[in-house]
Design a protein around this motif. Structure first.
Motif, PDB file in Angstrom:
ATOM      1  N   CYS A  19       0.834  -1.201   0.000  1.00 44.69           N
ATOM      2  CA  CYS A  19       0.000   0.000   0.000  1.00 44.69           C
ATOM      3  C   CYS A  19       0.868   1.249   0.000  1.00 44.69           C
ATOM      4  CB  CYS A  19      -0.933   0.018   1.204  1.00 44.69           C
ATOM      5  SG  CYS A  19      -0.101   0.174   2.803  1.00 44.69           S
ATOM      6  N   ILE A  20       0.207   2.367  -0.134  1.00 45.92           N
ATOM      7  CA  ILE A  20       0.801   3.680   0.093  1.00 45.92           C
ATOM      8  C   ILE A  20       0.078   4.252   1.300  1.00 45.92           C
ATOM      9  CG2 ILE A  20       1.074   6.032  -0.794  1.00 45.92           C
ATOM     10  CD1 ILE A  20       1.170   4.773  -3.613  1.00 45.92           C
ATOM     11  N   VAL A  21       0.833   4.803   2.241  1.00 49.04           N
ATOM     12  CA  VAL A  21       0.209   5.455   3.398  1.00 49.04           C
ATOM     13  C   VAL A  21       0.680   6.893   3.440  1.00 49.04           C
ATOM     14  CG1 VAL A  21       2.002   4.659   5.011  1.00 49.04           C
ATOM     15  CG2 VAL A  21      -0.232   5.367   5.887  1.00 49.04           C
ATOM     16  N   GLU A  22      -0.265   7.775   3.707  1.00 51.37           N
ATOM     17  CA  GLU A  22       0.032   9.200   3.836  1.00 51.37           C
ATOM     18  C   GLU A  22      -0.319   9.619   5.258  1.00 51.37           C
ATOM     19  OE1 GLU A  22      -2.318  10.785   0.621  1.00 51.37           O
ATOM     20  OE2 GLU A  22      -0.644  10.501  -0.777  1.00 51.37           O
ATOM     21  N   PHE A  23       0.720   9.869   6.062  1.00 51.10           N
ATOM     22  CA  PHE A  23       0.529  10.299   7.440  1.00 51.10           C
ATOM     23  C   PHE A  23       0.476  11.824   7.475  1.00 51.10           C
ATOM     24  CE2 PHE A  23       2.752   6.192   8.343  1.00 51.10           C
ATOM     25  CZ  PHE A  23       1.759   5.615   9.123  1.00 51.10           C
ATOM     26  N   GLU A  24      -0.590  12.350   8.052  1.00 48.48           N
ATOM     27  CA  GLU A  24      -0.696  13.791   8.253  1.00 48.48           C
ATOM     28  C   GLU A  24      -0.123  14.124   9.627  1.00 48.48           C
ATOM     29  OE1 GLU A  24      -4.848  14.639   7.815  1.00 48.48           O
ATOM     30  OE2 GLU A  24      -4.868  13.953   5.733  1.00 48.48           O
ATOM     31  N   VAL A  25       0.752  15.120   9.655  1.00 47.11           N
ATOM     32  CA  VAL A  25       1.355  15.575  10.897  1.00 47.11           C
ATOM     33  C   VAL A  25       0.865  17.012  11.101  1.00 47.11           C
ATOM     34  CG1 VAL A  25       3.521  15.860  12.181  1.00 47.11           C
ATOM     35  CG2 VAL A  25       3.322  14.065  10.453  1.00 47.11           C
ATOM     36  N   GLY A  26      -0.408  17.121  11.537  1.00 47.38           N
ATOM     37  CA  GLY A  26      -1.112  18.396  11.569  1.00 47.38           C
ATOM     38  C   GLY A  26      -0.543  19.434  12.485  1.00 47.38           C
ATOM     39  N   SER A  27       0.020  19.046  13.600  1.00 47.53           N
ATOM     40  CA  SER A  27       0.542  20.050  14.522  1.00 47.53           C
ATOM     41  C   SER A  27       2.053  20.198  14.409  1.00 47.53           C
ATOM     42  CB  SER A  27       0.136  19.702  15.960  1.00 47.53           C
ATOM     43  OG  SER A  27       0.575  18.399  16.284  1.00 47.53           O
ATOM     44  N   GLY A  28       2.616  19.696  13.335  1.00 43.44           N
ATOM     45  CA  GLY A  28       4.043  19.843  13.106  1.00 43.44           C
ATOM     46  C   GLY A  28       4.883  18.940  13.987  1.00 43.44           C
ATOM     47  N   ILE A  29       6.143  19.270  14.053  1.00 42.50           N
ATOM     48  CA  ILE A  29       7.113  18.490  14.810  1.00 42.50           C
ATOM     49  C   ILE A  29       7.416  19.223  16.119  1.00 42.50           C
ATOM     50  CG2 ILE A  29       9.449  17.533  14.807  1.00 42.50           C
ATOM     51  CD1 ILE A  29       7.645  16.253  12.706  1.00 42.50           C
ATOM     52  N   ILE A  30       7.373  18.479  17.206  1.00 45.36           N
ATOM     53  CA  ILE A  30       7.707  19.038  18.508  1.00 45.36           C
ATOM     54  C   ILE A  30       9.164  18.685  18.801  1.00 45.36           C
ATOM     55  CG2 ILE A  30       7.214  18.978  20.983  1.00 45.36           C
ATOM     56  CD1 ILE A  30       4.354  17.985  20.161  1.00 45.36           C
ATOM     57  N   GLY A  31       9.998  19.703  18.899  1.00 48.75           N
ATOM     58  CA  GLY A  31      11.409  19.489  19.199  1.00 48.75           C
ATOM     59  C   GLY A  31      11.613  19.346  20.695  1.00 48.75           C
ATOM     60  N   ILE A  32      11.982  18.167  21.143  1.00 49.49           N
ATOM     61  CA  ILE A  32      12.200  17.925  22.565  1.00 49.49           C
ATOM     62  C   ILE A  32      13.589  18.399  22.965  1.00 49.49           C
ATOM     63  CG2 ILE A  32      12.331  16.133  24.345  1.00 49.49           C
ATOM     64  CD1 ILE A  32      10.182  14.629  22.611  1.00 49.49           C
ATOM     65  N   GLY A  33      14.531  18.316  22.047  1.00 50.75           N
ATOM     66  CA  GLY A  33      15.872  18.841  22.292  1.00 50.75           C
ATOM     67  C   GLY A  33      16.947  17.787  22.243  1.00 50.75           C
ATOM     68  N   ALA A  34      18.163  18.273  22.294  1.00 47.46           N
ATOM     69  CA  ALA A  34      19.336  17.400  22.219  1.00 47.46           C
ATOM     70  C   ALA A  34      19.739  16.960  23.623  1.00 47.46           C
ATOM     71  CB  ALA A  34      20.482  18.119  21.533  1.00 47.46           C
ATOM     72  N   SER A  35      19.699  15.670  23.847  1.00 44.72           N
ATOM     73  CA  SER A  35      20.170  15.084  25.100  1.00 44.72           C
ATOM     74  C   SER A  35      21.477  14.357  24.797  1.00 44.72           C
ATOM     75  CB  SER A  35      19.120  14.101  25.635  1.00 44.72           C
ATOM     76  OG  SER A  35      19.158  12.887  24.908  1.00 44.72           O
ATOM     77  N   PRO A  36      22.073  13.717  25.770  1.00 40.77           N
ATOM     78  CA  PRO A  36      23.272  12.934  25.478  1.00 40.77           C
ATOM     79  C   PRO A  36      23.015  11.794  24.480  1.00 40.77           C
ATOM     80  CG  PRO A  36      23.082  13.292  27.841  1.00 40.77           C
ATOM     81  CD  PRO A  36      21.811  13.784  27.218  1.00 40.77           C
ATOM     82  N   PHE A  37      21.737  11.459  24.243  1.00 41.14           N
ATOM     83  CA  PHE A  37      21.398  10.345  23.358  1.00 41.14           C
ATOM     84  C   PHE A  37      21.017  10.797  21.954  1.00 41.14           C
ATOM     85  CE2 PHE A  37      20.322   9.336  27.739  1.00 41.14           C
ATOM     86  CZ  PHE A  37      21.202   8.293  27.960  1.00 41.14           C
ATOM     87  N   GLY A  38      21.020  12.087  21.689  1.00 39.20           N
ATOM     88  CA  GLY A  38      20.689  12.614  20.368  1.00 39.20           C
ATOM     89  C   GLY A  38      19.582  13.640  20.447  1.00 39.20           C
TER      90      GLY A  38
END
Length: 168
Positions: A19-38
């Motif tokens: 199939c083809i799937v189209e995911f809508e990300v309506g509220s955008g990306i929430i940046g949690i930030g850079a930790s020691p793990f990335g």
């Protein structure tokens, strides 16, 4: 191992379009930030749709993709996915989908992702691959419980689109 089988290479990997799937990300990306793990981010799934020869329906709101990124050399970022979603087929059955994956995005392409006014970069300029698995109680779609799939993705103005293939 039999002598005559030793000279044969491994069988080729075969796939079939799922199939083809189209995911809508309506509220955008929430940046949690850079930790020691990335650098951790969350993309909340606000909806979408999927369509293929054997399965069609909508993506229910509420899932998400917890992605983490870092650097790959001097000119690209590398990322990993931890995504979950629920699909509802056209006939009302529910399918739980989870996937991991990888992306490699050159810095000049990533710069276009940041500015909504800039058209999306050609998907051939970056690498976005996923490995989804499915879970369902549906008798109609129970065959999905045994499927391992792979997908090729691209960023879109509404979120992301994946072309998914069942590994045979």
């Amino acid at each position: 191992m039999k002598e005559e089988n030793r000279d044969q290479g491994p069988p080729a990997l075969a796939t079939r379009h799922l199939c083809i799937v189209e995911f809508e990300v309506g509220s955008g990306i929430i940046g949690i930030g850079a930790s020691p793990f990335g650098d951790q981010r969350l993309g909340y799934i606000s909806g979408g749709r999927f369509f293929g020869p054997r399965i069609n329906g909508i993506v229910l709101p509420g899932g998400g993709n917890w992605s983490r990124s870092g650097r790959l050399g001097d000119s690209a970022s590398v990322g990993t996915f931890d995504a979950r979603a629920v699909w509802q087929t056209d006939d009302g059955d529910l399918i739980y989908l989870s996937y991991t994956g990888r992306n490699i995005i050159p810095d000049d392409v990533r710069a276009t992702f940041v500015d909504p006014a800039v058209p999306d970069a050609d998907a051939s300029r970056y690498y976005l691959r996923i490995a989804p698995v499915f879970e369902t109680a549906s008798k109609t779609y129970d065959w999905l419980n045994g499927v391992l799939a792979v997908g090729v993705g691209e960023r879109t103005e509404f979120g992301v689109r994946h072309v998914i293939h069942e590994v045979l």
